[in-house]
Each structure stands twice: as C-alpha cells, then as structure tokens.
Write an enzyme that holds these catalytic residues in place. Structure first.
Site, PDB file in Angstrom:
ATOM      1  N   LYS A  16       0.832  -1.218   0.000  1.00  0.00           N
ATOM      2  CA  LYS A  16       0.000   0.000   0.000  1.00  0.00           C
ATOM      3  C   LYS A  16       0.855   1.250   0.000  1.00  0.00           C
ATOM      4  CE  LYS A  16      -4.333  -1.535   2.121  1.00  0.00           C
ATOM      5  NZ  LYS A  16      -5.302  -1.231   3.185  1.00  0.00           N
TER       6      LYS A  16
ATOM      7  N   LYS B 227      -8.909 -13.189  -5.763  1.00  0.00           N
ATOM      8  CA  LYS B 227     -10.024 -13.315  -4.818  1.00  0.00           C
ATOM      9  C   LYS B 227     -11.035 -12.187  -5.000  1.00  0.00           C
ATOM     10  CE  LYS B 227      -8.380 -11.039  -0.648  1.00  0.00           C
ATOM     11  NZ  LYS B 227      -8.229 -11.073   0.794  1.00  0.00           N
TER      12      LYS B 227
ATOM     13  N   LYS C 171     -13.215  -5.907  -2.622  1.00  0.00           N
ATOM     14  CA  LYS C 171     -13.865  -4.598  -2.730  1.00  0.00           C
ATOM     15  C   LYS C 171     -13.277  -3.792  -3.869  1.00  0.00           C
ATOM     16  CE  LYS C 171     -14.633  -4.503   2.219  1.00  0.00           C
ATOM     17  NZ  LYS C 171     -13.997  -4.278   3.505  1.00  0.00           N
TER      18      LYS C 171
HETATM   19  P1  AMP Z   1     -11.551  -7.214   3.678  1.00  0.00           P
HETATM   20  O1  AMP Z   1     -12.703  -7.161   2.719  1.00  0.00           O
HETATM   21  O2  AMP Z   1     -10.259  -7.435   2.963  1.00  0.00           O
HETATM   22  O3  AMP Z   1     -11.542  -6.093   4.667  1.00  0.00           O
HETATM   23  O4  AMP Z   1     -11.712  -8.542   4.516  1.00  0.00           O
HETATM   24  C1  AMP Z   1     -12.542  -8.679   5.624  1.00  0.00           C
HETATM   25  C2  AMP Z   1     -12.636 -10.159   5.982  1.00  0.00           C
HETATM   26  O5  AMP Z   1     -13.259 -10.897   4.919  1.00  0.00           O
HETATM   27  C3  AMP Z   1     -11.281 -10.821   6.212  1.00  0.00           C
HETATM   28  O6  AMP Z   1     -11.394 -11.702   7.332  1.00  0.00           O
HETATM   29  C4  AMP Z   1     -11.026 -11.596   4.954  1.00  0.00           C
HETATM   30  O7  AMP Z   1     -10.261 -12.733   5.157  1.00  0.00           O
HETATM   31  C5  AMP Z   1     -12.429 -11.959   4.484  1.00  0.00           C
HETATM   32  N1  AMP Z   1     -12.438 -11.992   3.011  1.00  0.00           N
HETATM   33  C6  AMP Z   1     -12.242 -10.929   2.201  1.00  0.00           C
HETATM   34  N2  AMP Z   1     -12.325 -11.297   0.901  1.00  0.00           N
HETATM   35  C7  AMP Z   1     -12.553 -12.627   0.889  1.00  0.00           C
HETATM   36  C8  AMP Z   1     -12.733 -13.606  -0.139  1.00  0.00           C
HETATM   37  N3  AMP Z   1     -12.710 -13.271  -1.429  1.00  0.00           N
HETATM   38  N4  AMP Z   1     -12.962 -14.879   0.225  1.00  0.00           N
HETATM   39  C9  AMP Z   1     -13.008 -15.227   1.523  1.00  0.00           C
HETATM   40  N5  AMP Z   1     -12.848 -14.365   2.543  1.00  0.00           N
HETATM   41  C10 AMP Z   1     -12.626 -13.079   2.238  1.00  0.00           C
END
Ligand code: AMP
Ligand code: TRP
Length: 326
Positions: free
Chosen positions: A111, A192, A195
């Site tokens: 980042k 994956k 957002k």
């Molecule tokens: P974030 O959206 O990166 O803030 O992630 C928040 C939570 O969601 C974290 O615990 C991530 O591990 C989980 N997470 C985010 N994206 C994925 C995905 N594509 N598949 C599974 N878990 C996810």
C-alpha cells in the site's frame, strides 16, 4: 471459553467473500466462544476518507454485522473508536514495535509503495491492530491469509512486552478458514473476490438484488470443458461456483458437486442458493437501516461491555510500563 476477537474495516461494500469467508463463521462461532467483533474505523483513517462517507460506512457495517446474525446478547459488537482504550494501548504498542518490523509488513510495502500520500498511520497500523487484539486477552483471531503477518506481530509484541515488564498480555494466535472458504472473482477466478475488483460484475455484494445476483452468476467465467468437479488448479471458475454453492448451503465444494453434469444447472442452483442466503440478511438490514437510533443504542451497549475489559487491560499495561496513576 475461548476469547475470539476480530475486526473489519468500514471501507467498501460487504461482498460474498466477506460473508462466506468471515462473517458466517463469526456468526456460527459466537455460540461456542466468547466473541468480540469490532468495526475498525480508526484503521480506515490510514488512508484519506471522506468524513460523511466514513460515518455512513461505519454505521452500515455495524448494521451488516447485526443483519448477518451477530447477536449483541450473545457476543460483543462495537465500533473501535467508541472505546478510547484502543488508541491508548496503540501508543504503548508503537513504542514496543521496532520501525524495521513495521516496515517489513508486506501490506505496508504494497500500500505504501503505491500511494502518493503515505500516512504515519499506514506504517503503525499493525501496532493499533495489536492493541485491538491484546486489550481483550484474546486467544484466537480469525483472519484471512493477508492478516497472518499482522497477528504474528501482535504475538511478538505481547511476548516482548511481557518479558520486559512482566506478565501483562495473553499471547494470541491466528486461525484461518478451512479450504474452500476463499471466494474468487466471478470474472477472474484466479484472484479473490474483493472490494477493489477490476470489474463490478465479478463481485456479488451482500445487498445485491436477486436479479443482479442471478445475472452475475450466469455470466461467471467457467471453461471450455463441461465436466463439473472441484479442481481449483484446472477448473478455477467451476470450483469457485462449487465453493459458493457449498458455502451457501453448508456443504463442502466436493459435496456440492454431486449430481451435476452441466454448467447451466450448476449456475442456476448456485444463484438460487445465494439469493436464498442473502434474502433474510437483506430484510434484516433494511429494518436496521430504517432505525439508526436503535443501532446506535446497540453499539453503545457493545462499547460499554468492551470498555470493561479494555480498561482493565490498559490499566495493567500502564502500571507495568511505569506510567503514573491518574
Ligand atoms: P476485507 O474485505 O479485505 O476487509 O476482509 C474482511 C474479511 O473478509 C477478512 O477476514 C477476509 O479474510 C475476508 N475476506 C475478504 N475477501 C474474501 C474472499 N474473497 N474470500 C473469503 N474471505 C474473504
Ligand atoms: N487489519 C484487519 C483488516 O484489514 C482489520 C483488523 C483491525 C483486525 N484490527 C483487527 C482483524 C484485529 C482482526 C483483529 O482486515
């Protein structure tokens, strides 16, 4: 009971990956653990935020926590900045971490390398995260792979503080979702679902309408064969649909594959399962959205509960490190 702590940043809309990879597990485990779930608004400040949008996103993520089924009578749900002890302990953690340790975090390198403005907070972010975790005598931190390094640092800081100043913190460990819990982008099934995806059509949002969910799944990338089997390396698109179908119906991807010989019915059933999973969540979210004062009330109760533990831990840490009583 095992104390579990997790946090999620109020940035962007909650998607199916967040739901199947994190939130669903939190909801399930709240009954067998002593769970604390936090909307980490202070972490969002590491990059510039629009004030009105941040306030709105913090309220909405809190409502999403409640809508998916985190029950404030069963676990603790609160907003990080409502409990001032997070900032208080973060300073002690910043002074326990070395600058080299912080600079070595891969997320900082990613980042920080890309941004035109790199805040001090982007560097010290893992010290704040360590404070979040250590304030609650946390045993387990359920996270995705990208947070592994930050939880390791929280462990190191806890051990260092304990050995310098005497036993103060419980040393936490990270726990990871089981295989198949990773949801991939529908248009690019080797990255994956996130957002910040390149295409909105590859990401299913928890608040997407049924028609939108159906369209996105119907257009999901598969492959030129027609065999339905779970094989992430050879068939990433189909395997992702099976992970989603399994995740939405409480089965493994392999179990979900049984009986399918064509992609059409697999997609139709996956879409139906996702719509059925999302509908009650969306209905509860709409109710909460219509009564923000009630959400604020629940968050105040959560913050008061959290503060009880957090204040005791911070008082202990203050005393051990040599700060004079107020
Ligand atoms: P974030 O959206 O990166 O803030 O992630 C928040 C939570 O969601 C974290 O615990 C991530 O591990 C989980 N997470 C985010 N994206 C994925 C995905 N594509 N598949 C599974 N878990 C996810
Ligand atoms: N850093 C985490 C993320 O970006 C969010 C987070 C902040 C967190 N504090 C935490 C996660 C404490 C677990 C425990 O996803």
């Amino acid at each position: 009971m095992t104390r579990v702590f997790s946090g999620m940043q109020p940035t962007g809309d909650v998607h199916l990956g967040n739901l199947l990879g994190a939130l669903q597990r939190w909801v399930h485990d709240q009954h067998t653990t002593d769970a604390i779930h936090c909307v980490v608004d202070l972490h969002a400040l590491t990059v510039p935020q629009d004030p009105a949008a941040l306030r709105d996103a913090t309220l909405r993520l809190s409502q999403m926590f409640l809508a998916v089924g985190l029950d404030p009578d069963v676990c603790t749900v609160f907003v990080q900045s409502h409990v001032a002890e997070h900032s208080g302990l973060a300073w002690l953690m910043e002074c326990t971490a070395s600058i080299g340790e912080l600079q070595r975090m891969t997320q900082f390198k990613d980042k920080g390398g890309r941004a035109s403005f790199v805040s001090g907070g982007l560097l010290t972010y893992p010290a704040l995260m360590a404070a979040d975790i250590l304030l609650y005598d946390t045993d387990e931190v359920p996270v995705g792979d990208d947070q592994r390094q930050h939880v390791e640092l929280a462990r190191d800081l806890a051990e260092r503080f304990n050995s310098r100043y005497g036993p103060t913190f419980t040393v936490p460990r990270a726990t990871f979702p089981k295989a198949g819990a990773r949801v991939m982008d529908l248009q690019d099934p080797t990255s994956k679902m996130s957002k910040s995806a390149a295409t909105a059509s590859g990401t299913i949002l928890v608040l997407d309408e049924p028609k939108v969910v159906e369209r996105k799944i119907k257009r999901a990338v598969t492959d030129t064969e027609s065999e339905v089997r779970f094989d992430v390396a050879a068939k990433p698109g189909v395997s992702n649909l099976l992970s989603i179908l399994g995740g939405a119906t409480g089965r493994t991807p392999e179990e979900a594959a049984a009986g399918y010989t064509q992609y059409g019915p697999l997609k139709a059933d996956t879409a139906a399962a996702v719509v059925a999973l999302l509908e009650p969540i969306q209905a509860r979210f709409r109710e909460l959205e219509a009564d923000p004062a009630e959400t604020q009330r629940l968050l105040a109760v959560g913050a008061a509960k959290a503060r009880g533990t957090a204040a005791a831990t911070l008082a202990r840490a203050r005393e051990h490190i040599g700060l004079l009583d107020a």
